[in-house]
Design a protein around this motif. Structure first.
Motif, PDB file in Angstrom:
ATOM      1  N   TRP A 171      -4.496   2.526  -9.592  1.00 23.84           N
ATOM      2  CA  TRP A 171      -4.000   1.413  -8.770  1.00 23.84           C
ATOM      3  C   TRP A 171      -3.509   0.262  -9.647  1.00 23.84           C
ATOM      4  O   TRP A 171      -2.607  -0.473  -9.263  1.00 23.84           O
ATOM      5  N   ARG A 172      -4.128   0.121 -10.826  1.00 25.32           N
ATOM      6  CA  ARG A 172      -3.692  -0.935 -11.738  1.00 25.32           C
ATOM      7  C   ARG A 172      -2.294  -0.611 -12.270  1.00 25.32           C
ATOM      8  O   ARG A 172      -1.438  -1.477 -12.372  1.00 25.32           O
ATOM      9  N   HIS A 173      -2.067   0.683 -12.575  1.00 30.06           N
ATOM     10  CA  HIS A 173      -0.760   1.093 -13.105  1.00 30.06           C
ATOM     11  C   HIS A 173       0.288   1.244 -12.006  1.00 30.06           C
ATOM     12  O   HIS A 173       1.473   1.078 -12.244  1.00 30.06           O
ATOM     13  N   PHE A 174      -0.163   1.636 -10.807  1.00 28.23           N
ATOM     14  CA  PHE A 174       0.762   1.897  -9.696  1.00 28.23           C
ATOM     15  C   PHE A 174       0.270   1.130  -8.453  1.00 28.23           C
ATOM     16  O   PHE A 174      -0.348   1.712  -7.557  1.00 28.23           O
ATOM     17  N   PRO A 175       0.544  -0.184  -8.397  1.00 30.40           N
ATOM     18  CA  PRO A 175       0.031  -0.982  -7.259  1.00 30.40           C
ATOM     19  C   PRO A 175       0.505  -0.451  -5.908  1.00 30.40           C
ATOM     20  O   PRO A 175      -0.182  -0.619  -4.892  1.00 30.40           O
ATOM     21  N   GLU A 176       1.663   0.206  -5.898  1.00 29.30           N
ATOM     22  CA  GLU A 176       2.169   0.733  -4.627  1.00 29.30           C
ATOM     23  C   GLU A 176       1.253   1.847  -4.084  1.00 29.30           C
ATOM     24  O   GLU A 176       1.174   2.049  -2.867  1.00 29.30           O
ATOM     25  N   VAL A 177       0.559   2.527  -4.985  1.00 34.00           N
ATOM     26  CA  VAL A 177      -0.374   3.580  -4.530  1.00 34.00           C
ATOM     27  C   VAL A 177      -1.560   2.936  -3.817  1.00 34.00           C
ATOM     28  O   VAL A 177      -2.003   3.406  -2.767  1.00 34.00           O
ATOM     29  N   GLU A 178      -2.059   1.843  -4.368  1.00 32.69           N
ATOM     30  CA  GLU A 178      -3.176   1.136  -3.700  1.00 32.69           C
ATOM     31  C   GLU A 178      -2.759   0.698  -2.290  1.00 32.69           C
ATOM     32  O   GLU A 178      -3.505   0.888  -1.323  1.00 32.69           O
ATOM     33  N   ASN A 179      -1.566   0.156  -2.182  1.00 31.59           N
ATOM     34  CA  ASN A 179      -1.092  -0.289  -0.864  1.00 31.59           C
ATOM     35  C   ASN A 179      -1.016   0.876   0.120  1.00 31.59           C
ATOM     36  O   ASN A 179      -1.401   0.752   1.287  1.00 31.59           O
ATOM     37  N   LYS A 180      -0.535   2.005  -0.383  1.00 26.34           N
ATOM     38  CA  LYS A 180      -0.411   3.194   0.465  1.00 26.34           C
ATOM     39  C   LYS A 180      -1.796   3.653   0.945  1.00 26.34           C
ATOM     40  O   LYS A 180      -1.980   3.998   2.111  1.00 26.34           O
ATOM     41  N   ILE A 181      -2.765   3.636   0.026  1.00 28.10           N
ATOM     42  CA  ILE A 181      -4.121   4.078   0.387  1.00 28.10           C
ATOM     43  C   ILE A 181      -4.754   3.095   1.374  1.00 28.10           C
ATOM     44  O   ILE A 181      -5.460   3.504   2.309  1.00 28.10           O
ATOM     45  N   ARG A 182      -4.481   1.814   1.201  1.00 29.78           N
ATOM     46  CA  ARG A 182      -4.985   0.828   2.179  1.00 29.78           C
ATOM     47  C   ARG A 182      -4.453   1.153   3.579  1.00 29.78           C
ATOM     48  O   ARG A 182      -5.189   1.104   4.567  1.00 29.78           O
ATOM     49  N   GLU A 183      -3.182   1.511   3.650  1.00 25.60           N
ATOM     50  CA  GLU A 183      -2.588   1.874   4.946  1.00 25.60           C
ATOM     51  C   GLU A 183      -3.227   3.139   5.508  1.00 25.60           C
ATOM     52  O   GLU A 183      -3.536   3.228   6.698  1.00 25.60           O
ATOM     53  N   LYS A 184      -3.407   4.133   4.634  1.00 20.59           N
ATOM     54  CA  LYS A 184      -3.993   5.420   5.087  1.00 20.59           C
ATOM     55  C   LYS A 184      -5.413   5.199   5.603  1.00 20.59           C
ATOM     56  O   LYS A 184      -5.806   5.769   6.626  1.00 20.59           O
ATOM     57  N   LEU A 185      -6.190   4.396   4.880  1.00 26.08           N
ATOM     58  CA  LEU A 185      -7.582   4.160   5.297  1.00 26.08           C
ATOM     59  C   LEU A 185      -7.623   3.440   6.634  1.00 26.08           C
ATOM     60  O   LEU A 185      -8.416   3.773   7.518  1.00 26.08           O
ATOM     61  N   LYS A 186      -6.746   2.455   6.771  1.00 25.20           N
ATOM     62  CA  LYS A 186      -6.676   1.685   8.026  1.00 25.20           C
ATOM     63  C   LYS A 186      -6.336   2.630   9.182  1.00 25.20           C
ATOM     64  O   LYS A 186      -6.957   2.583  10.239  1.00 25.20           O
ATOM     65  N   LYS A 187      -5.355   3.492   8.932  1.00 29.37           N
ATOM     66  CA  LYS A 187      -4.924   4.412   9.983  1.00 29.37           C
ATOM     67  C   LYS A 187      -6.046   5.405  10.341  1.00 29.37           C
ATOM     68  O   LYS A 187      -6.276   5.701  11.509  1.00 29.37           O
ATOM     69  N   ALA A 188      -6.730   5.910   9.312  1.00 31.97           N
ATOM     70  CA  ALA A 188      -7.741   6.946   9.547  1.00 31.97           C
ATOM     71  C   ALA A 188      -9.038   6.377  10.112  1.00 31.97           C
ATOM     72  O   ALA A 188      -9.707   7.026  10.917  1.00 31.97           O
ATOM     73  N   THR A 189      -9.416   5.161   9.696  1.00 35.92           N
ATOM     74  CA  THR A 189     -10.755   4.655  10.057  1.00 35.92           C
ATOM     75  C   THR A 189     -10.748   3.231  10.601  1.00 35.92           C
ATOM     76  O   THR A 189     -11.786   2.754  11.058  1.00 35.92           O
ATOM     77  N   GLY A 190      -9.632   2.540  10.483  1.00 32.18           N
ATOM     78  CA  GLY A 190      -9.569   1.136  10.910  1.00 32.18           C
ATOM     79  C   GLY A 190     -10.205   0.179   9.905  1.00 32.18           C
ATOM     80  O   GLY A 190     -10.343  -1.011  10.171  1.00 32.18           O
ATOM     81  N   ARG A 191     -10.606   0.681   8.743  1.00 28.20           N
ATOM     82  CA  ARG A 191     -11.358  -0.147   7.785  1.00 28.20           C
ATOM     83  C   ARG A 191     -10.449  -0.756   6.714  1.00 28.20           C
ATOM     84  O   ARG A 191      -9.405  -0.213   6.386  1.00 28.20           O
ATOM     85  N   THR A 192     -10.930  -1.875   6.157  1.00 28.42           N
ATOM     86  CA  THR A 192     -10.275  -2.510   5.012  1.00 28.42           C
ATOM     87  C   THR A 192     -11.328  -2.729   3.925  1.00 28.42           C
ATOM     88  O   THR A 192     -12.529  -2.656   4.210  1.00 28.42           O
ATOM     89  N   PHE A 193     -10.865  -3.018   2.721  1.00 24.82           N
ATOM     90  CA  PHE A 193     -11.863  -3.111   1.643  1.00 24.82           C
ATOM     91  C   PHE A 193     -11.453  -4.085   0.558  1.00 24.82           C
ATOM     92  O   PHE A 193     -10.282  -4.452   0.428  1.00 24.82           O
ATOM     93  N   GLU A 194     -12.476  -4.459  -0.221  1.00 29.91           N
ATOM     94  CA  GLU A 194     -12.234  -5.199  -1.472  1.00 29.91           C
ATOM     95  C   GLU A 194     -12.638  -4.307  -2.632  1.00 29.91           C
ATOM     96  O   GLU A 194     -13.543  -3.472  -2.505  1.00 29.91           O
ATOM     97  N   ILE A 195     -11.978  -4.510  -3.767  1.00 31.15           N
ATOM     98  CA  ILE A 195     -12.299  -3.743  -4.978  1.00 31.15           C
ATOM     99  C   ILE A 195     -13.650  -4.241  -5.519  1.00 31.15           C
ATOM    100  O   ILE A 195     -13.887  -5.452  -5.549  1.00 31.15           O
ATOM    101  N   PRO A 196     -14.536  -3.321  -5.952  1.00 31.08           N
ATOM    102  CA  PRO A 196     -15.818  -3.778  -6.520  1.00 31.08           C
ATOM    103  C   PRO A 196     -15.598  -4.701  -7.724  1.00 31.08           C
ATOM    104  O   PRO A 196     -14.671  -4.502  -8.503  1.00 31.08           O
TER     105      PRO A 196
END
Lengths: 356, 237
Positions: free
Chosen positions: A114-139
């Protein structure tokens, strides 16, 4: 003391390890083969050291064994891990304590990706939201369970009843430490001491009075190899790699092996039995095997916990010679008993790797 | 139509893992798989570097891409920052998506892994569960595991696990709600689709080879073939 050589090198690879308030994620392999190590990790941290750990029943496997065996897409595992970040965020925790080395490598790989490819992090945030409705912060702080035991190694030593010393000779026990490949080979700066001279287990051994053996194949893989073990037809790969390590360490006459990876601990225990059955070869000095322990089992023994409460009866290689060397009392009659002394039989005795 | 190299480049692991190889061979020197199998990670990198479609197609159908054990020792040592272990993951993913994995004995094993680890994940929320570490399939686990396997409830209870029960703890039952979320993630992210592809292409190959195949479980000849067969041509000796 002048700090030089390897000691100087590992000092370049220090990592921040949080002091308290951990969100805990479990390991598939550890739950099956070393459940008491997970129990005692929590017990030691909570009851002996007064730390706060949240043990959340809602998390699942990270799917890591499937991922490295190539049946799980990267996007899938990233989203499963993102869900765990979300569960942690919801509970108000920022320090992720990971029980498995495979998982630790994966969580680290994901954050690096995600550090090298920020667009991947954004995509995963969307996928997680769609699949579970959840959002997150990085540890804020992401650590392996061996990191936290390493951090508190001196506090544990202050509570020590049985240091890593042979009571018959007064000399330090000779100990092989084995680091799971995914702890620091992929991202050396995420592991204590880096990839070449990881210090996470060596630090515990030294703090508790033992002596680390530096043998030629110290950094060689145990041979798990994911698909190379999961499929029966491939297991020659797995046992051959462990054998290479045993052959390399045997002349140093180790009293025990301690590993920080669930798979490595299990394989180095079981492959000794297998090599005995296949070739009649054993690696202990008197025809027994070399006991292979988790770092919680080792810490627990040092602190005076009962060997059978720690689960040493789940190992194929008997630990009694080690207990005798450390002067730890134990009742052989209770080794294979169930709860409240229930009789549940005992394992068959193998032809090799037996205790004389 | 996109070429195979372009499809590989869509995988961030491939982009991250393939920089400029100078053929020094350090990856091969450190590689446990190269010591055991007829395997050379340096050659894998050289071959994908060629960008030649036929060469990549040969790799996708080959035995060699299935020999890596994913220890990732190559990542530590490559002076140019290449990661053959990541390139292998991208090749294996594409091989499964395009259906080439069934062309090799080692590739066909993906079916066995899907039917064991894959099903564990979707049914129980764990990669591994004790009931599925059957001593008949795991002779190497030895007599202690056999004893544990026979007395699993009592042993787990003795050691403080929360075996198959609600709440937190080792080997707890994952709740229906969490399992639902896990399944939903698999639907949304392509996990289910990859499982389906492994099944579809495996069924085709089972028919072609005339092996018995069943829609579920491990009690069928195609599973046994993919789990146990070893034609003896993979290793150095």
């Amino acid at each position: 003391m002048k700090i030089e050589g390897k000691h100087k090198l590992w000092k370049d690879y220090q990592k921040e390890i949080a002091d308290n308030h951990f969100y805990y994620v479990r390991s598939c392999i550890r739950q099956n083969f070393f459940p008491a190590s997970e129990v005692h990790l929590l017990k030691i941290l909570r009851e002996d050291l007064g730390k706060d750990i949240f043990d959340d029943p809602r998390h699942t496997t990270c799917t890591g064994i499937g991922y490295h065996a190539d049946i799980i897409p990267f996007e899938t595992i990233m989203t499963v891990v993102a869900r765990h970040f979300a569960l942690m965020t919801e509970k108000g925790y920022k320090n992720l304590l990971i029980s498995c080395v495979t998982s630790f490598g994966i969580y680290t790989e994901i954050l690096e990706t995600w550090r090298h490819f920020p667009e991947v992090e954004n995509k995963i945030r969307e996928k997680l939201k769609k699949a579970t409705g959840r959002t997150f912060e990085i540890p804020v702080n992401m650590i392996h369970t061996s990191d936290v035991v390493y951090k508190f190694r001196n506090e544990i030593n202050n509570l020590a009843k049985y240091p890593l010393v042979n009571v018959n000779t007064g000399k330090p026990l000779k100990i092989v430490e084995h680091i799971g490949c995914h702890y620091s080979k992929m991202f050396p700066n995420k592991g204590v001491g880096g990839a070449e001279f990881p210090y996470v287990l060596a630090g515990m051994v030294e703090a508790w009075g033992g002596e680390v053996i530096d043998y030629p194949e110290r950094r060689h893989c145990c041979g798990f190899g994911f698909r190379q073990y999961l499929v029966m037809a491939n297991r020659g790969y797995s046992v051959s790699n462990s054998k290479k390590k045993f052959e390399s360490m045997k002349d140093f006459e180790p009293d025990l092996i301690v590993a920080n990876c669930p798979g490595c601990t299990m394989f180095m225990d079981k492959w000794q039995y297998t090599i005995g059955e296949m070739e009649g070869i054993t690696y202990g000095k008197y025809g027994e095997g070399i006991p292979v322990l988790t770092y919680e089992e080792l810490a627990g023994l040092v602190m005076g916990y009962d060997p059978w409460d720690l689960g040493l009866q789940m190992h194929q290689i008997g630990s009694e010679p080690l207990l005798d060397k450390m002067g730890i009392p134990y009742d052989p009659e209770l080794k294979y008993k169930g709860k409240n002394g229930k009789n549940i039989g005992a394992p068959k005795v193998p032809a090799y790797c037996t205790i004389n | 139509m996109k070429g195979l190299f372009d499809k590989l480049m869509e995988d961030v692991r491939f982009e991250e893992g393939l920089k400029a190889c100078m053929n020094c061979g350090v990856c091969t020197a450190i590689c446990p798989a190269a010591e055991f199998y007829n395997y050379d990670p340096r050659q894998i990198v050289t071959r994908v570097h060629s960008r030649d479609e036929e060469t990549i197609l040969d790799l996708l159908k080959s035995e060699t891409i299935w020999y890596c054990g994913q220890c990732m020792s190559c990542k530590t040592r490559c002076p140019r920052g290449n990661v053959p272990g990541l390139i292998i993951m991208a090749l294996r993913k594409l091989s499964q998506e395009e259906g080439h994995f069934t062309e090799s004995e080692k590739g066909r094993q993906q079916f066995a892994i899907k039917r064991t680890v894959g099903e564990n994940i979707l049914q129980y929320g764990y990669c591994v569960i004790p009931e599925n570490i059957n001593p008949d399939l795991h002779r190497e686990q030895g007599p202690v595991w056999e004893w544990i396997f026979k007395n699993i409830g009592d042993v787990m209870d003795r050691l403080g696990a929360n075996y198959k029960k609600e709440g937190a703890g080792a080997l707890r039952k994952i709740s229906d709600e969490s399992m639902k979320e896990l399944h939903s993630i698999f639907e949304v992210t392509g996990g289910k689709q990859l499982f389906n592809k492994i099944e579809e292409f495996s069924l085709q190959k089972a028919r072609e080879l005339n092996w018995e195949y069943k829609e579920k479980g491990i009690d069928n000849d195609y599973f046994r073939h993919t789990y146990t067969d070893n034609n003896g041509t993979h290793t150095k000796t």
